[in-house]
Design an enzyme around this catalytic site. Structure first.
Site, PDB file in Angstrom:
ATOM      1  N   GLY A 239      28.534 -10.083  23.576  1.00 16.41           N
ATOM      2  CA  GLY A 239      29.552  -8.861  23.105  1.00 16.41           C
ATOM      3  C   GLY A 239      28.352  -8.797  21.745  1.00 16.41           C
ATOM      4  O   GLY A 239      28.825  -7.061  21.396  1.00 16.41           O
TER       5      GLY A 239
ATOM      6  N   SER B  21      36.312  -9.779  11.694  1.00 17.82           N
ATOM      7  CA  SER B  21      35.062 -10.301  12.990  1.00 17.82           C
ATOM      8  C   SER B  21      33.651  -9.677  12.780  1.00 17.82           C
ATOM      9  O   SER B  21      33.826  -8.045  11.248  1.00 17.82           O
ATOM     10  CB  SER B  21      35.260  -9.295  13.915  1.00 17.82           C
ATOM     11  OG  SER B  21      34.491  -8.670  14.820  1.00 17.82           O
TER      12      SER B  21
ATOM     13  N   LYS C  22      37.707 -13.785  23.786  1.00 21.90           N
ATOM     14  CA  LYS C  22      36.003 -13.839  23.941  1.00 21.90           C
ATOM     15  C   LYS C  22      35.035 -14.016  24.438  1.00 21.90           C
ATOM     16  O   LYS C  22      35.896 -13.316  25.872  1.00 21.90           O
ATOM     17  CB  LYS C  22      35.789 -15.765  22.933  1.00 21.90           C
ATOM     18  CG  LYS C  22      35.891 -15.835  21.456  1.00 21.90           C
ATOM     19  CD  LYS C  22      35.190 -15.095  21.000  1.00 21.90           C
ATOM     20  CE  LYS C  22      35.687 -14.811  19.670  1.00 21.90           C
ATOM     21  NZ  LYS C  22      34.836 -13.832  18.509  1.00 21.90           N
TER      22      LYS C  22
ATOM     23  N   LYS D 196      21.811 -17.838  17.657  1.00 20.28           N
ATOM     24  CA  LYS D 196      21.762 -16.665  18.120  1.00 20.28           C
ATOM     25  C   LYS D 196      21.718 -14.851  17.679  1.00 20.28           C
ATOM     26  O   LYS D 196      21.722 -14.086  17.488  1.00 20.28           O
ATOM     27  CB  LYS D 196      23.036 -16.801  19.068  1.00 20.28           C
ATOM     28  CG  LYS D 196      23.320 -15.361  19.865  1.00 20.28           C
ATOM     29  CD  LYS D 196      23.959 -16.378  20.732  1.00 20.28           C
ATOM     30  CE  LYS D 196      25.902 -16.481  21.480  1.00 20.28           C
ATOM     31  NZ  LYS D 196      26.251 -15.570  21.530  1.00 20.28           N
TER      32      LYS D 196
ATOM     33  N   ARG E 175      20.548 -10.541  14.940  1.00 17.14           N
ATOM     34  CA  ARG E 175      20.157  -9.195  13.568  1.00 17.14           C
ATOM     35  C   ARG E 175      18.067  -9.110  13.808  1.00 17.14           C
ATOM     36  O   ARG E 175      17.740  -8.342  13.127  1.00 17.14           O
ATOM     37  CB  ARG E 175      20.339 -10.159  12.603  1.00 17.14           C
ATOM     38  CG  ARG E 175      22.172  -9.240  12.633  1.00 17.14           C
ATOM     39  CD  ARG E 175      22.477 -10.520  12.039  1.00 17.14           C
ATOM     40  NE  ARG E 175      24.387 -10.432  11.842  1.00 17.14           N
ATOM     41  CZ  ARG E 175      25.007 -10.419  13.387  1.00 17.14           C
ATOM     42  NH1 ARG E 175      25.276 -11.577  14.263  1.00 17.14           N
ATOM     43  NH2 ARG E 175      26.507 -10.569  12.606  1.00 17.14           N
TER      44      ARG E 175
ATOM     45  N   ARG F 170      29.973 -21.449  26.300  1.00 18.46           N
ATOM     46  CA  ARG F 170      30.409 -22.864  25.303  1.00 18.46           C
ATOM     47  C   ARG F 170      31.251 -23.710  25.863  1.00 18.46           C
ATOM     48  O   ARG F 170      32.308 -25.050  25.974  1.00 18.46           O
ATOM     49  CB  ARG F 170      31.074 -22.099  24.194  1.00 18.46           C
ATOM     50  CG  ARG F 170      29.893 -21.335  23.164  1.00 18.46           C
ATOM     51  CD  ARG F 170      30.363 -20.715  21.771  1.00 18.46           C
ATOM     52  NE  ARG F 170      29.561 -20.312  21.212  1.00 18.46           N
ATOM     53  CZ  ARG F 170      28.643 -20.005  21.361  1.00 18.46           C
ATOM     54  NH1 ARG F 170      28.132 -21.024  21.236  1.00 18.46           N
ATOM     55  NH2 ARG F 170      27.673 -18.803  20.606  1.00 18.46           N
TER      56      ARG F 170
ATOM     57  N   ASP G 243      33.545 -19.981  16.757  1.00 17.40           N
ATOM     58  CA  ASP G 243      33.103 -20.407  18.452  1.00 17.40           C
ATOM     59  C   ASP G 243      32.991 -21.560  18.918  1.00 17.40           C
ATOM     60  O   ASP G 243      32.799 -22.116  19.611  1.00 17.40           O
ATOM     61  CB  ASP G 243      31.290 -19.858  18.395  1.00 17.40           C
ATOM     62  CG  ASP G 243      31.960 -17.843  18.039  1.00 17.40           C
ATOM     63  OD1 ASP G 243      32.170 -17.963  18.404  1.00 17.40           O
ATOM     64  OD2 ASP G 243      30.029 -17.652  17.426  1.00 17.40           O
TER      65      ASP G 243
ATOM     66  N   ARG H 223      38.954 -18.182  25.645  1.00 20.61           N
ATOM     67  CA  ARG H 223      38.767 -20.160  25.872  1.00 20.61           C
ATOM     68  C   ARG H 223      40.727 -20.135  25.630  1.00 20.61           C
ATOM     69  O   ARG H 223      40.219 -21.992  25.229  1.00 20.61           O
ATOM     70  CB  ARG H 223      38.182 -19.626  24.263  1.00 20.61           C
ATOM     71  CG  ARG H 223      36.754 -19.041  25.150  1.00 20.61           C
ATOM     72  CD  ARG H 223      35.877 -19.654  23.618  1.00 20.61           C
ATOM     73  NE  ARG H 223      34.542 -18.861  24.498  1.00 20.61           N
ATOM     74  CZ  ARG H 223      33.356 -18.758  24.168  1.00 20.61           C
ATOM     75  NH1 ARG H 223      33.765 -18.736  22.559  1.00 20.61           N
ATOM     76  NH2 ARG H 223      32.212 -18.297  23.979  1.00 20.61           N
TER      77      ARG H 223
ATOM     78  N   GLN I  16      31.375  -9.138  14.314  1.00 23.63           N
ATOM     79  CA  GLN I  16      30.430  -7.570  14.368  1.00 23.63           C
ATOM     80  C   GLN I  16      31.376  -6.529  14.462  1.00 23.63           C
ATOM     81  O   GLN I  16      29.496  -5.730  14.269  1.00 23.63           O
ATOM     82  CB  GLN I  16      31.398  -8.262  15.544  1.00 23.63           C
ATOM     83  CG  GLN I  16      30.142  -9.965  16.479  1.00 23.63           C
ATOM     84  CD  GLN I  16      30.802  -9.657  18.202  1.00 23.63           C
ATOM     85  OE1 GLN I  16      31.414  -9.421  18.376  1.00 23.63           O
ATOM     86  NE2 GLN I  16      30.245 -10.639  18.434  1.00 23.63           N
TER      87      GLN I  16
HETATM   88  C1  S3P Z   1      29.391 -13.085  16.492  1.00 20.24           C
HETATM   89  C2  S3P Z   1      30.810 -13.145  15.579  1.00 20.24           C
HETATM   90  C3  S3P Z   1      31.801 -13.221  16.076  1.00 20.24           C
HETATM   91  C4  S3P Z   1      31.582 -14.729  17.414  1.00 20.24           C
HETATM   92  C5  S3P Z   1      30.496 -14.299  17.863  1.00 20.24           C
HETATM   93  C6  S3P Z   1      28.978 -14.184  17.218  1.00 20.24           C
HETATM   94  C7  S3P Z   1      28.673 -12.360  15.473  1.00 20.24           C
HETATM   95  O1  S3P Z   1      32.333 -12.079  16.562  1.00 20.24           O
HETATM   96  O2  S3P Z   1      32.203 -14.971  18.083  1.00 20.24           O
HETATM   97  O3  S3P Z   1      29.629 -15.043  19.294  1.00 20.24           O
HETATM   98  O4  S3P Z   1      27.259 -12.919  15.543  1.00 20.24           O
HETATM   99  O5  S3P Z   1      28.533 -11.317  14.414  1.00 20.24           O
HETATM  100  P1  S3P Z   1      33.721 -11.911  16.474  1.00 20.24           P
HETATM  101  O6  S3P Z   1      32.747 -10.978  15.019  1.00 20.24           O
HETATM  102  O7  S3P Z   1      34.058 -10.911  17.765  1.00 20.24           O
HETATM  103  O8  S3P Z   1      34.610 -12.544  15.938  1.00 20.24           O
END
Ligand code: S3P
Length: 441
Positions: free
Chosen positions: A99, A171, A346, A26, A31, A391, A319, A350, A173
């Site tokens: 997210g 993170s 999340k 994913k 990306r 999940r 995750d 969770r 993200q």
């Molecule tokens: C992700 C980063 C993680 C992960 C999410 C996917 C990503 O989140 O939990 O499912 O693709 O960069 P966080 O950046 O909030 O840790």
């Protein structure tokens, strides 16, 4: 508008056997669309995850004027428009449950010459966004979330300045959001993480010909770099493989080969944690595909024991904890997780949702502010709520293999966000699972 509700009904017993290839990763799929859209020319992607989250990213770029063919059996062709070629979308971009789409797009859109609005479903609309809006504001962005720090995000694109930012949360993200904003900023943008997180953005930026420097723990990009089109082969998602690693470990007589799994060291904490618990997982034919490590994983059932989960592994398995909690419930002794407060923000909380589900099945599970203590023992049958968290739904489905009676997992429709075809694939490996659909008003 009617929505479908989906419950999983699992009959106990059975084992997981044979070979399986789960859908594409994913994080890498998101990306691949974003960077291909910004490249100067056509990029071809294979193994793209056709789940709702990545499709939300794909359609957001279509709405910003990018021509994208597919997805067709995981093949996508993106006609990149260059760093400055995106067009203003008409109306808000709806990112559903995702997210990753929202936080990465926030960075990418902050430096455009147009305004945009990002919205999501009820789960995404509760998730914290200040972690991206605060540092983006320091780069000069005009970006606003709700008073509670949640979506929608309203962005008025404008010129950005580079930033040197030490991230308070580990993170990927947030890191990726800032690196993408950094492509549009004047000067250099450097981020430092409190603990290593998935590095797909850095790897893929390099694959598209960008320079990403790592100096003393600072990850840096220079603004204004052009992206060269690239071919991307997306490996199978280790986060989806995790359910099968746990299922095969706990169901006696299992022996399963999972093919072409992305085994990036910033993602493979689940394998390490399961091995510490006594799991029998072999890594076969390790290789590198398109800049990412890949291997086949053979997993056979094993007697698991409880452990204290090393804190350093938490961001590397972030995750996979719902699945790991099922392993803990089936292990001898106690498993203790701490330092994982991120699990509370999340797709659902969770820690709470898993604790309630485990307790409903008779497992001693004590939530902590930043983790959980689970005492392994008999897992009963009954009913558990996934609360729309993909999940959690798939994790409890695997618990059904060893449950003392039939197990109903409610509210599983969001499995489609990350793992289309989960039920059929799991059935093919030996899980006795029926999907019960209901129309909701
Ligand atoms: C992700 C980063 C993680 C992960 C999410 C996917 C990503 O989140 O939990 O499912 O693709 O960069 P966080 O950046 O909030 O840790």
């Amino acid at each position: 508008m009617s929505r479908r509700r989906l419950d999983f009904q699992v009959a106990p017993g059975g084992q997981l056997r044979g070979r399986a290839r789960v859908p594409g990763d994913k994080s890498i799929s998101h990306r691949s669309i974003m960077l291909a859209a910004l490249a100067d020319g056509i990029s071809e992607i294979t193994g793209f995850l056709e789940g709702e989250d990545c499709l939300a990213t794909l359609s957001a770029f279509r709405r910003m004027g990018v021509t994208i063919d597919g997805p067709d059996a995981g093949r996508v062709r993106v006609r990149g428009v260059g760093l400055r070629g995106l067009q203003a979308p008409e109306g808000p971009l709806d990112l559903g449950n995702s997210g990753t789409s929202m936080r990465l797009l926030a960075g990418l859109l902050a430096g455009q010459s147009f305004s945009s609005e990002l919205i999501g479903d009820s789960s995404l609309s509760r998730r914290p966004m200040r972690r991206v809006t605060d540092p983006l504001t320091r780069m000069g962005a005009d970006i606003h979330c709700s008073a509670e720090g949640t979506p929608p995000l309203r962005i008025h694109g404008r010129a950005l300045q580079g930033l040197r930012y030490s991230m308070p949360v580990a993170s990927a993200q947030v890191k990726s959001c800032l690196l993408l904003a950094g492509l549009y900023a004047e000067g250099r943008t450097c981020v430092r993480e409190p603990a290593p997180t998935r590095d797909h953005t850095e790897r893929m930026l390099r694959g598209f010909g960008c320079q990403v420097q790592v100096e003393d723990g600072w990850i840096c990009v220079q603004g204004g770099q052009r992206l060269r089109p690239a071919g991307i082969e997306v490996p199978a998602d280790i986060s989806s493989v995790a359910f099968f690693l746990v299922g095969a470990s706990i169901a006696p007589g299992s022996d399963l080969l999972l093919e072409h799994v992305g085994l990036n060291a910033t993602r493979s904490g689940v394998v390490e944690i399961l091995r510490l618990m006594g799991a029998n997982i072999e890594i076969l034919a390790a290789r590198e595909v398109g800049g990412e490590p890949v291997a086949d994983l053979r997993v056979r059932s094993a007697t698991l024991h409880g452990i204290e989960i090393p804190r350093a592994l938490v961001p590397l398995a972030i995750d996979e904890f719902p699945a790991l909690f099922i392993a803990a419930a089936c292990a001898r002794g106690e498993t203790v997780l701490a330092g994982a407060e991120e699990l509370r923000v999340k797709e659902s909380d969770r820690i709470q949702v898993m604790a309630e589900g485990l307790q409903a099945l008779g497992v001693a599970a004590a939530p902590l502010p930043d983790g959980i203590i689970i005492r392994g023992g008999a897992v009963g049958g009954g009913e558990v709520e996934a609360r729309g968290d993909h999940r959690i739904a798939m994790s409890f489905a695997m618990a059904g293999l060893v449950a003392g009676g039939p197990l109903c997992v409610r509210d599983c429709a969001n499995v489609e966000t990350s793992f289309p075809g989960f039920a059929a694939l799991a059935r093919g490996c030996g899980l006795s699972l029926v999907e019960a659909h209901k129309e909701l008003p």
